[in-house]
Motif scaffolding. Structure first.
Motif, short mmCIF file in Angstrom:
data_model
loop_
_atom_site.label_atom_id
_atom_site.label_comp_id
_atom_site.label_asym_id
_atom_site.label_seq_id
_atom_site.Cartn_x
_atom_site.Cartn_y
_atom_site.Cartn_z
N ALA A 1 -11.59 -17.69 5.34
CA ALA A 1 -12.28 -17.60 4.04
C ALA A 1 -12.43 -16.16 3.60
O ALA A 1 -12.29 -15.84 2.41
CB ALA A 1 -13.65 -18.28 4.14
N VAL A 2 -12.73 -15.26 4.52
CA VAL A 2 -12.85 -13.84 4.18
C VAL A 2 -11.51 -13.31 3.66
O VAL A 2 -11.46 -12.59 2.66
CB VAL A 2 -13.34 -13.00 5.39
CG1 VAL A 2 -13.26 -11.51 5.10
CG2 VAL A 2 -14.76 -13.39 5.77
N ALA A 3 -10.42 -13.70 4.33
CA ALA A 3 -9.09 -13.24 3.90
C ALA A 3 -8.80 -13.69 2.47
O ALA A 3 -8.20 -12.95 1.68
CB ALA A 3 -8.02 -13.74 4.86
N GLU A 4 -9.26 -14.91 2.13
CA GLU A 4 -9.03 -15.41 0.77
C GLU A 4 -9.89 -14.68 -0.27
O GLU A 4 -9.45 -14.41 -1.39
CB GLU A 4 -9.35 -16.90 0.73
CG GLU A 4 -8.19 -17.73 0.20
CD GLU A 4 -8.45 -19.20 0.38
OE1 GLU A 4 -9.20 -19.76 -0.44
OE2 GLU A 4 -7.94 -19.77 1.37
N LEU A 5 -11.13 -14.38 0.12
CA LEU A 5 -12.04 -13.71 -0.81
C LEU A 5 -11.69 -12.23 -1.01
O LEU A 5 -12.04 -11.64 -2.02
CB LEU A 5 -13.49 -13.82 -0.29
CG LEU A 5 -14.14 -15.20 -0.38
CD1 LEU A 5 -15.40 -15.26 0.49
CD2 LEU A 5 -14.49 -15.53 -1.83
N PHE A 6 -11.05 -11.63 -0.02
CA PHE A 6 -10.72 -10.20 -0.08
C PHE A 6 -9.22 -10.00 0.19
O PHE A 6 -8.84 -9.45 1.23
CB PHE A 6 -11.53 -9.42 0.97
CG PHE A 6 -13.02 -9.41 0.75
CD1 PHE A 6 -13.63 -8.38 0.02
CD2 PHE A 6 -13.82 -10.43 1.26
CE1 PHE A 6 -15.00 -8.37 -0.18
CE2 PHE A 6 -15.20 -10.42 1.06
CZ PHE A 6 -15.79 -9.40 0.34
#
Ligand code: GUN
Ligand code: ZN
Length: 429
Positions: A239-244
């Protein structure tokens, strides 16, 4: 602040434990004296007596063992109410149990009572210092600091920053979270034994603007800490990779705003890329390993040995309420088990070091707490094996203090804590 003198068995670390007992001091018959909350004498009882100290009226602790108060570098004050909540991994656990529990802290009366209860429970479990997440509410955080100040605790805490991906009642904005943090820092950082930690929850609930605000706070107030979460769970990392999409990796979402450093604590670090490991070491950042939580949420197994090899500073946390106990003895037992699964051993005295002097050094406060050296603040425990019949039974078969401590580490819990002393005052009995 209290004064007094106790006589009995005393165990603490004076340095990193090495082979052949180096770094550890054990007194079979010792005296510990403290005045106005500070340790003034630690000595062998017979030597002290020969030197003229009157020991006639000094209470003797018998089988009791004096150790430094435990230190927890990752714990959530509002999560006591959800210990042992069934069946989820991190993201679903947060949504289903954690966020609703934290939302209740909007009520100032509830928050004040719950924060005070949290500190009482922490002390009953033998933890005298901690790095603590409050909730995102300024008033609840104010209540936590007020209760900690009343108990004269050496505590580091902070208001959670979260401006997205959570229920409305928990959200601030980059601007309001920054302003509230500033007010709390000005009121509490350096008040008595208290310190402030800027507390962005994690990159999923913090916009880039909010992480930038956290960086501003660190620059504007040198000496405050930072605490957050990093690489706990595969779903979280995705999820972090998708958000950033433009960040090099999870740690980079923090690092590019200046959030790494020797006062920055990253909890978990279970699934790190080589670049993240390298960057944690290069910036002298601190990692808080939370074995109880990792097993409870099925997050994975940290690699203590690899972190050590890479030169990353390791500390240990309970991570209540994903961790299932405030007891740092239980946390140590879990740490040992995870190390076993990773084919690394955690020798007993390294365990003692981790939850006392090691965590104090990680926090940069080893001159004040973490051991019982003269000049240290008198935060300590009396452990009594009689509190736990199984421990007492096992002790019939141990031959030295290493073996005894290992029994505490594997079978011990808060029932062993006969009394907790803070700044020389007995606060739990
Ligand atoms: N990641 C973000 N918030 C939390 C939390 O409250 N507990 C744990 N274990 N991980 C988190
Ligand atoms: Zn946590």
């Amino acid at each position: 602040m209290g004064s007094g003198i106790l006589r009995g068995r005393i165990l603490h670390c004076i340095d990193t434990p090495g082979a052949d007992g180096a770094g550890v001091e054990y007194l079979e018959d010792g005296v510990l004296q403290f005045e106005d909350g500070v340790i003034t004498l630690l000595a062998d009882a017979r030597e002290a007596s020969a030197g003229g100290l009157q020991l006639g009226d000094v209470p003797h602790l018998g089988a009791g063992l004096i150790v430094p108060g435990f230190i927890d570098t990752h714990v959530h004050a509002p999560q006591l109410a959800i210990l042992g909540s069934y069946g989820e991994q991190l993201m679903a656990w947060l949504e289903r149990y954690t966020f609703p529990a934290e939302a209740r802290f909007a009520d100032p009366d509830y928050a004040a009572a719950a924060m005070d209860e949290f500190l009482g429970e922490m002390l009953r479990h033998g933890t005298t210092s901690a790095l603590v997440f409050s909730t995102s509410h300024e008033d609840a955080t104010e209540a936590l600091f007020t209760a900690a100040r009343a108990r004269d605790l050496r505590l580091v805490a902070g208001k959670v920053l979260m401006d997205r991906n959570a229920p409305q009642g928990l959200l601030d904005t980059a601007a309001s979270g920054e302003a509230a943090s500033r007010r709390l820092i000005e009121r509490w950082h350096g008040a008595g034994r208290l310190a402030y930690a800027v507390t962005p929850r994690f990159s999923i609930t913090c916009s880039d603007e909010q992480l930038a605000a956290a960086g501003r706070l660190l620059r504007d107030y040198p000496g405050v800490y930072l605490q957050t979460h990093l690489a706990e769970n595969p779903g979280e990392i995705a999820a972090v990779a998708e958000l950033f999409p433009d960040a090099a990796h999870y740690l980079d979402t923090y690092d590019r705003h200046g959030l790494c450093g020797e006062r920055s604590f990253f909890a978990h670090c279970v699934h790190l890329q080589p670049d993240e490991l390298e960057r944690l070491a290069a910036t002298d950042s601190r990692v808080s390993l939370c074995p109880s939580s990792n097993m409870f949420l099925g997050s994975g197994l940290y690699d203590w040995a690899q972190l050590e090899r890479e030169g990353v500073c390791i500390s240990l946390g309970s991570d209540v309420g994903a961790g299932t106990s405030l007891s740092m003895l239980r946390t140590l037992g879990d740490a040992y088990r995870v190390c076993q699964l990773q084919e690394m051993s955690l020798p007993p005295m390294q365990g003692l070091y981790a939850v006392t002097l090691g965590n104090a050094r990680a926090l940069g406060v080893a001159e004040r707490i973490g051991n019982l050296a003269v000049g240290s603040e008198a935060d300590f425990l009396v452990l009594d094996p009689a509190g736990n019949p199984q421990v007492q039974r096992r002790l019939q078969d141990v031959s030295d203090i290493d073996e005894e401590w290992f029994v505490y580490m594997m079978l011990g819990d808060e029932r062993l804590v006969a009394s907790t002393w803070v700044a020389g005052r007995e606060v739990v009995r």
